[in-house]
Design a protein around this motif. Structure first.
Motif, PDB file in Angstrom:
ATOM      1  N   ARG B  95       0.858  -1.187   0.000  1.00  0.00           N
ATOM      2  CA  ARG B  95       0.000   0.000   0.000  1.00  0.00           C
ATOM      3  C   ARG B  95       0.889   1.231   0.000  1.00  0.00           C
ATOM      4  NH1 ARG B  95      -5.231  -1.659   1.343  1.00  0.00           N
ATOM      5  NH2 ARG B  95      -5.281  -3.694   2.367  1.00  0.00           N
ATOM      6  N   VAL B 124      -3.847   9.126  -5.968  1.00  0.00           N
ATOM      7  CA  VAL B 124      -3.490   7.918  -5.222  1.00  0.00           C
ATOM      8  C   VAL B 124      -3.761   8.143  -3.736  1.00  0.00           C
ATOM      9  CG1 VAL B 124      -1.629   6.299  -4.664  1.00  0.00           C
ATOM     10  CG2 VAL B 124      -1.662   7.421  -6.899  1.00  0.00           C
ATOM     11  N   ASN B 127      -4.044   4.424   1.333  1.00  0.00           N
ATOM     12  CA  ASN B 127      -4.366   3.016   1.548  1.00  0.00           C
ATOM     13  C   ASN B 127      -4.431   2.198   0.263  1.00  0.00           C
ATOM     14  OD1 ASN B 127      -4.519   2.245   4.277  1.00  0.00           O
ATOM     15  ND2 ASN B 127      -6.282   3.621   4.524  1.00  0.00           N
ATOM     16  N   ASP B 128      -4.237   2.866  -0.869  1.00  0.00           N
ATOM     17  CA  ASP B 128      -4.322   2.154  -2.154  1.00  0.00           C
ATOM     18  C   ASP B 128      -3.163   1.166  -2.285  1.00  0.00           C
ATOM     19  OD1 ASP B 128      -6.502   3.637  -2.697  1.00  0.00           O
ATOM     20  OD2 ASP B 128      -5.560   4.924  -4.213  1.00  0.00           O
ATOM     21  N   LYS B 129      -3.510  -0.014  -2.801  1.00  0.00           N
ATOM     22  CA  LYS B 129      -2.466  -0.995  -3.095  1.00  0.00           C
ATOM     23  C   LYS B 129      -1.925  -0.754  -4.496  1.00  0.00           C
ATOM     24  CE  LYS B 129      -3.220  -5.038  -0.261  1.00  0.00           C
ATOM     25  NZ  LYS B 129      -3.592  -6.434  -0.181  1.00  0.00           N
ATOM     26  N   SER B 132      -3.730  -2.187  -7.435  1.00  0.00           N
ATOM     27  CA  SER B 132      -5.033  -1.639  -7.815  1.00  0.00           C
ATOM     28  C   SER B 132      -4.897  -0.345  -8.620  1.00  0.00           C
ATOM     29  CB  SER B 132      -5.871  -1.352  -6.557  1.00  0.00           C
ATOM     30  OG  SER B 132      -5.328  -0.229  -5.871  1.00  0.00           O
ATOM     31  N   LEU B 133      -3.674   0.153  -8.759  1.00  0.00           N
ATOM     32  CA  LEU B 133      -3.471   1.438  -9.432  1.00  0.00           C
ATOM     33  C   LEU B 133      -3.345   1.268 -10.943  1.00  0.00           C
ATOM     34  CD1 LEU B 133      -0.735   3.024  -7.104  1.00  0.00           C
ATOM     35  CD2 LEU B 133      -3.208   3.367  -7.007  1.00  0.00           C
TER      36      LEU B 133
END
Lengths: 117, 294
Positions: B95, B124, B127-129, B132-133
């Motif tokens: 993350r 972004v 907490n974004d992994k 997933s981006l």
């Protein structure tokens, strides 16, 4: 993204754009221009190129550098700019436009003279 | 060495076995510059960047980066340098906030606060992994992470490769707004010559391992001259031996000259700005890319 053409150096094109905005009163005389970094970010231009464009405006007496505070629009900048732009239009653009109007047979009464709001 | 010079190469030669990747290249990069490294695939761009960060030892010549020898003082150099290689990938499972923690542990000059501030400019979330981006968001995250290192020099190897136009624009905005402060410099390689032209202060052009141009963008305007002309003038222009003859969008012929336009040619058309992409074609054209004579 790249809206710079090949008619003139990029710094010159930026100086011209800023001059058009000054003519429209943005920013007004006596007020500060955005900083070099702000302009660089806004137009995606290298800061050194922005400085060159601002220097061109200084050379034409349209803006002045105030130590430590940035660039300010000079008093009388708009009227001077207006005078040079008028001269340019009447001497360079109008003859070409007049020739085109004549070629197309367009008379003054064919044209819409209302100023857009 | 003056502290204003961040990179200095003298006769730098690199080779892979018998193949020479870079042949006697000399240049300096001072502080406060945005330097474009241009060249066709295989011209030596990635090899040069690898040598600058100590990943490839010089086969000849000298190179110093921030006053250090990239190979002998690599550890010390990497603390003061930001580098995104062409094969950069962030760990997919991580993350964003975990990468910030990781960087804080690895890189003494990294500022977690600064990284969080930079990330706020992007889409972004902390907490974004990574997995997933989108590709564009991943590159923005990577740039935010390395721009949070208190360094003088950033080296980016084709950072915008494969990004769509909006992502490239956001990337350049972040770079100009948050990195370029008149002191720090960045060396950036790319194939998007037209797009980066206005961002650059200087350009290095490589062709088959040789440095064919090392010039500031301001000096391009005074050294090279270009002329747009009618088809009728084509023969007269050709006989004056320009660097390159090409067609502008719209079909008019044009030619670039190294130096002032010859007097007998200057009157045959209108002066135009020699664009970086035309100059690139003129100085690095490969035989199969030779444009048909205008």
């Amino acid at each position: 993204m790249h809206s710079w053409n090949t008619t003139a150096p990029i710094y010159q094109q930026l100086a011209d754009r800023l001059a058009v905005q000054l003519l429209d009163g943005s920013p007004p005389e006596g007020e500060a221009l955005p900083s070099v970094r702000q302009l660089a970010g806004q137009y995606l231009i290298n800061p050194l190129t922005v400085s060159r464009a601002l220097q061109a405006l200084v050379d034409h007496g349209l803006v002045e550098s105030r130590r430590g505070m940035g660039m300010y629009v000079t008093t009388g900048a708009r009227s001077r700019l207006r005078a040079t732009e008028r001269e340019h239009f009447l001497e360079k653009e109008w003859p070409a436009l007049r020739a085109k109007l004549a070629r197309l047979g367009i008379e003054p009464e064919d044209l819409n003279w209302e100023t857009p709001q | 060495m003056s502290t204003d010079v961040l990179i200095e190469a003298q006769g730098l030669t690199l080779s892979y076995g018998r193949k020479t990747a870079l042949d006697g290249v000399s240049f300096k990069i001072p502080k406060g510059r945005v330097v474009g490294l241009l060249g066709h695939n295989g011209a030596g761009k990635t090899s040069l960047m690898k040598a600058l960060v100590g990943l490839l030892p010089a086969a000849g010549g000298d190179v110093s980066v921030l006053g250090l020898s990239p190979v002998k003082q690599r550890g010390q150099l990497l603390e003061q340098l930001c580098y995104i290689p062409d094969v950069a990938v962030l760990p997919r499972w991580a993350r964003a906030h975990e990468l910030i923690t990781l960087m804080s542990g690895l890189q003494p000059r990294f500022s977690a606060d600064r990284a969080r501030t930079l990330l706020k400019r992007t889409s972004v979330g902390l907490n974004d992994k990574v997995k997933s981006l989108s590709k564009g968001m991943g590159v923005q995250l990577h740039l935010a992470l390395i721009a949070a290192i208190d360094a003088k020099l950033m080296i980016l190897d084709e950072p915008t490769l494969g990004l769509d136009v909006m992502s490239r624009k956001s990337f350049y905005e972040l770079l100009i707004d948050e990195w370029c402060d008149g002191e720090r410099s960045v060396l950036i390689s790319t194939h998007q010559v037209e797009e980066v032209e206005s961002l650059l202060s200087d350009v290095l052009m490589l062709d088959e391992g040789k440095l064919v141009l090392d010039i500031s963008l301001a000096d391009i305007d005074s050294r090279f001259h270009a002329l747009s002309h009618d088809p009728a003038a084509a023969d007269a222009i050709a006989s004056a031996h320009p660097l390159l003859r090409y067609r502008q969008t719209g079909g008019r012929g044009a030619a670039i000259f190294d130096g002032e336009l010859p007097p007998d040619v200057a009157g045959l058309g209108e002066r135009i700005r020699p664009s970086l992409v035309d100059l690139f074609m003129a100085l690095t054209r490969k035989p199969q890319l030779t444009p048909t004579q205008a």
